[in-house]
Design a protein around this motif. Structure first.
Motif, PDB file in Angstrom:
ATOM      1  N   LEU A  24       3.366  62.561  -4.409  1.00  0.00           N
ATOM      2  CA  LEU A  24       4.435  63.587  -4.146  1.00  0.00           C
ATOM      3  C   LEU A  24       5.342  63.418  -5.576  1.00  0.00           C
ATOM      4  O   LEU A  24       6.571  64.095  -5.405  1.00  0.00           O
ATOM      5  N   ASP A 109       0.388  64.699   4.766  1.00  0.00           N
ATOM      6  CA  ASP A 109       1.068  66.012   4.959  1.00  0.00           C
ATOM      7  C   ASP A 109       2.087  66.010   5.797  1.00  0.00           C
ATOM      8  O   ASP A 109       3.294  66.675   5.781  1.00  0.00           O
ATOM      9  N   GLN A 112       5.147  64.973   3.598  1.00  0.00           N
ATOM     10  CA  GLN A 112       5.642  66.088   2.664  1.00  0.00           C
ATOM     11  C   GLN A 112       6.258  67.021   3.405  1.00  0.00           C
ATOM     12  O   GLN A 112       7.404  67.635   2.909  1.00  0.00           O
ATOM     13  N   SER A 113       5.912  67.282   4.539  1.00  0.00           N
ATOM     14  CA  SER A 113       6.618  68.314   5.388  1.00  0.00           C
ATOM     15  C   SER A 113       8.009  67.831   5.855  1.00  0.00           C
ATOM     16  O   SER A 113       9.059  68.576   5.745  1.00  0.00           O
ATOM     17  N   GLU A 116       9.922  68.153   2.674  1.00  0.00           N
ATOM     18  CA  GLU A 116      10.427  69.626   2.324  1.00  0.00           C
ATOM     19  C   GLU A 116      11.608  69.843   3.320  1.00  0.00           C
ATOM     20  O   GLU A 116      12.771  70.720   2.777  1.00  0.00           O
ATOM     21  N   LEU A 121      11.873  67.797  -1.285  1.00  0.00           N
ATOM     22  CA  LEU A 121      10.857  68.384  -1.930  1.00  0.00           C
ATOM     23  C   LEU A 121      10.919  70.053  -1.815  1.00  0.00           C
ATOM     24  O   LEU A 121      11.279  70.515  -0.645  1.00  0.00           O
ATOM     25  N   SER A 124       5.708  74.144  -0.647  1.00  0.00           N
ATOM     26  CA  SER A 124       4.646  74.583  -1.472  1.00  0.00           C
ATOM     27  C   SER A 124       3.937  75.647  -1.098  1.00  0.00           C
ATOM     28  O   SER A 124       4.254  76.166   0.095  1.00  0.00           O
TER      29      SER A 124
END
Length: 124
Positions: A24, A109, A112-113, A116, A121, A124
Protein backbone atom coordinates in the motif's frame (compact mmCIF):
# COMPACT_ATOMS: atom_id res chain seq x y z
CA UNK A 1 5.90 8.11 1.42
CA UNK A 2 3.79 7.61 4.53
CA UNK A 3 5.18 5.67 7.46
CA UNK A 4 3.61 3.01 9.64
CA UNK A 5 4.90 1.48 12.85
CA UNK A 6 3.78 -2.15 13.21
CA UNK A 7 3.62 -3.12 16.89
CA UNK A 8 3.07 -6.78 17.74
CA UNK A 9 4.94 -9.32 19.86
CA UNK A 10 4.51 -11.87 17.06
CA UNK A 11 7.29 -11.64 14.50
CA UNK A 12 5.07 -13.44 11.97
CA UNK A 13 2.23 -10.91 12.38
CA UNK A 14 4.71 -8.03 12.00
CA UNK A 15 6.07 -9.53 8.78
CA UNK A 16 2.59 -10.15 7.32
CA UNK A 17 1.47 -6.62 8.21
CA UNK A 18 4.69 -5.14 6.80
CA UNK A 19 4.14 -6.94 3.47
CA UNK A 20 0.55 -5.65 3.24
CA UNK A 21 1.53 -2.10 4.18
CA UNK A 22 4.47 -1.98 1.80
CA UNK A 23 2.10 -3.04 -1.01
CA UNK A 24 0.00 0.00 0.00
CA UNK A 25 3.13 2.19 -0.40
CA UNK A 26 3.92 2.62 3.29
CA UNK A 27 7.41 2.63 4.70
CA UNK A 28 7.36 0.37 7.78
CA UNK A 29 9.16 0.07 11.07
CA UNK A 30 8.51 -2.70 13.60
CA UNK A 31 8.34 -2.95 17.37
CA UNK A 32 7.78 -6.06 19.53
CA UNK A 33 6.08 -4.29 22.45
CA UNK A 34 4.63 -0.97 23.50
CA UNK A 35 7.83 0.33 25.09
CA UNK A 36 9.84 -0.32 21.91
CA UNK A 37 7.06 1.40 19.97
CA UNK A 38 7.05 4.44 22.26
CA UNK A 39 10.84 4.70 21.94
CA UNK A 40 10.51 4.50 18.13
CA UNK A 41 7.85 7.22 18.11
CA UNK A 42 10.09 9.47 20.17
CA UNK A 43 12.78 9.05 17.49
CA UNK A 44 10.45 9.51 14.51
CA UNK A 45 6.69 9.99 14.79
CA UNK A 46 4.98 7.78 12.16
CA UNK A 47 1.88 8.63 10.17
CA UNK A 48 0.18 5.45 11.41
CA UNK A 49 0.52 2.77 14.06
CA UNK A 50 -0.88 -0.74 13.58
CA UNK A 51 -1.10 -1.92 17.17
CA UNK A 52 -1.60 -5.23 18.96
CA UNK A 53 -3.38 -5.22 22.33
CA UNK A 54 -1.76 -8.08 24.26
CA UNK A 55 2.02 -7.70 24.47
CA UNK A 56 4.67 -8.03 27.18
CA UNK A 57 6.39 -5.04 28.86
CA UNK A 58 3.78 -2.49 27.72
CA UNK A 59 0.45 -3.52 26.19
CA UNK A 60 -1.28 -1.71 23.36
CA UNK A 61 -3.73 0.17 25.55
CA UNK A 62 -0.96 1.57 27.76
CA UNK A 63 1.05 2.44 24.66
CA UNK A 64 -1.73 4.46 23.02
CA UNK A 65 -2.35 6.38 26.26
CA UNK A 66 1.38 7.16 26.55
CA UNK A 67 1.65 8.05 22.85
CA UNK A 68 -1.18 10.57 23.05
CA UNK A 69 0.68 12.37 25.88
CA UNK A 70 3.86 12.74 23.77
CA UNK A 71 4.69 15.85 21.77
CA UNK A 72 3.00 15.36 18.38
CA UNK A 73 1.59 12.09 19.76
CA UNK A 74 -1.87 13.18 18.69
CA UNK A 75 -0.87 12.97 15.02
CA UNK A 76 -0.48 9.27 14.17
CA UNK A 77 -3.57 7.34 13.18
CA UNK A 78 -3.70 4.37 15.57
CA UNK A 79 -5.40 1.20 14.39
CA UNK A 80 -5.71 -1.59 16.95
CA UNK A 81 -5.26 -5.01 15.41
CA UNK A 82 -6.18 -7.68 17.92
CA UNK A 83 -8.19 -10.75 18.85
CA UNK A 84 -9.99 -8.78 21.61
CA UNK A 85 -13.40 -8.46 20.03
CA UNK A 86 -15.92 -7.61 22.73
CA UNK A 87 -17.52 -4.17 22.73
CA UNK A 88 -15.95 -3.14 26.05
CA UNK A 89 -12.42 -3.60 24.64
CA UNK A 90 -13.29 -1.70 21.46
CA UNK A 91 -14.82 1.15 23.46
CA UNK A 92 -11.85 1.25 25.83
CA UNK A 93 -9.40 1.41 22.91
CA UNK A 94 -11.28 4.24 21.21
CA UNK A 95 -11.57 6.21 24.46
CA UNK A 96 -7.83 5.79 25.04
CA UNK A 97 -7.10 7.42 21.68
CA UNK A 98 -7.26 4.72 19.01
CA UNK A 99 -8.79 5.76 15.69
CA UNK A 100 -9.90 2.37 14.38
CA UNK A 101 -10.07 -1.31 15.22
CA UNK A 102 -9.25 -4.41 13.13
CA UNK A 103 -9.84 -7.99 14.17
CA UNK A 104 -7.23 -10.72 13.71
CA UNK A 105 -6.91 -12.51 11.43
CA UNK A 106 -6.75 -9.65 8.92
CA UNK A 107 -5.89 -9.35 5.25
CA UNK A 108 -4.85 -6.63 2.85
CA UNK A 109 -8.42 -5.65 1.98
CA UNK A 110 -9.31 -5.08 5.64
CA UNK A 111 -6.19 -3.00 6.31
CA UNK A 112 -6.72 -0.99 3.13
CA UNK A 113 -10.36 -0.35 4.03
CA UNK A 114 -9.55 0.83 7.57
CA UNK A 115 -6.72 3.04 6.33
CA UNK A 116 -9.10 4.56 3.76
CA UNK A 117 -11.71 5.19 6.48
CA UNK A 118 -9.14 7.05 8.59
CA UNK A 119 -7.91 9.14 5.65
CA UNK A 120 -4.46 7.50 5.47
CA UNK A 121 -5.27 6.21 1.98
CA UNK A 122 -7.50 7.49 -0.76
CA UNK A 123 -10.43 5.23 -1.58
CA UNK A 124 -9.72 3.34 -4.77
Amino acid sequence: MKTCLVVDDSRVIRKVARKILEELDFSCEEAADGQQALDACRQHMPDAVLLDWNMPIMNGLDFVKALRREERGDQPIVVFCTTENDMSHITEALRAGADEYVMKPFDGDIIQSKFEQTGLLRAS
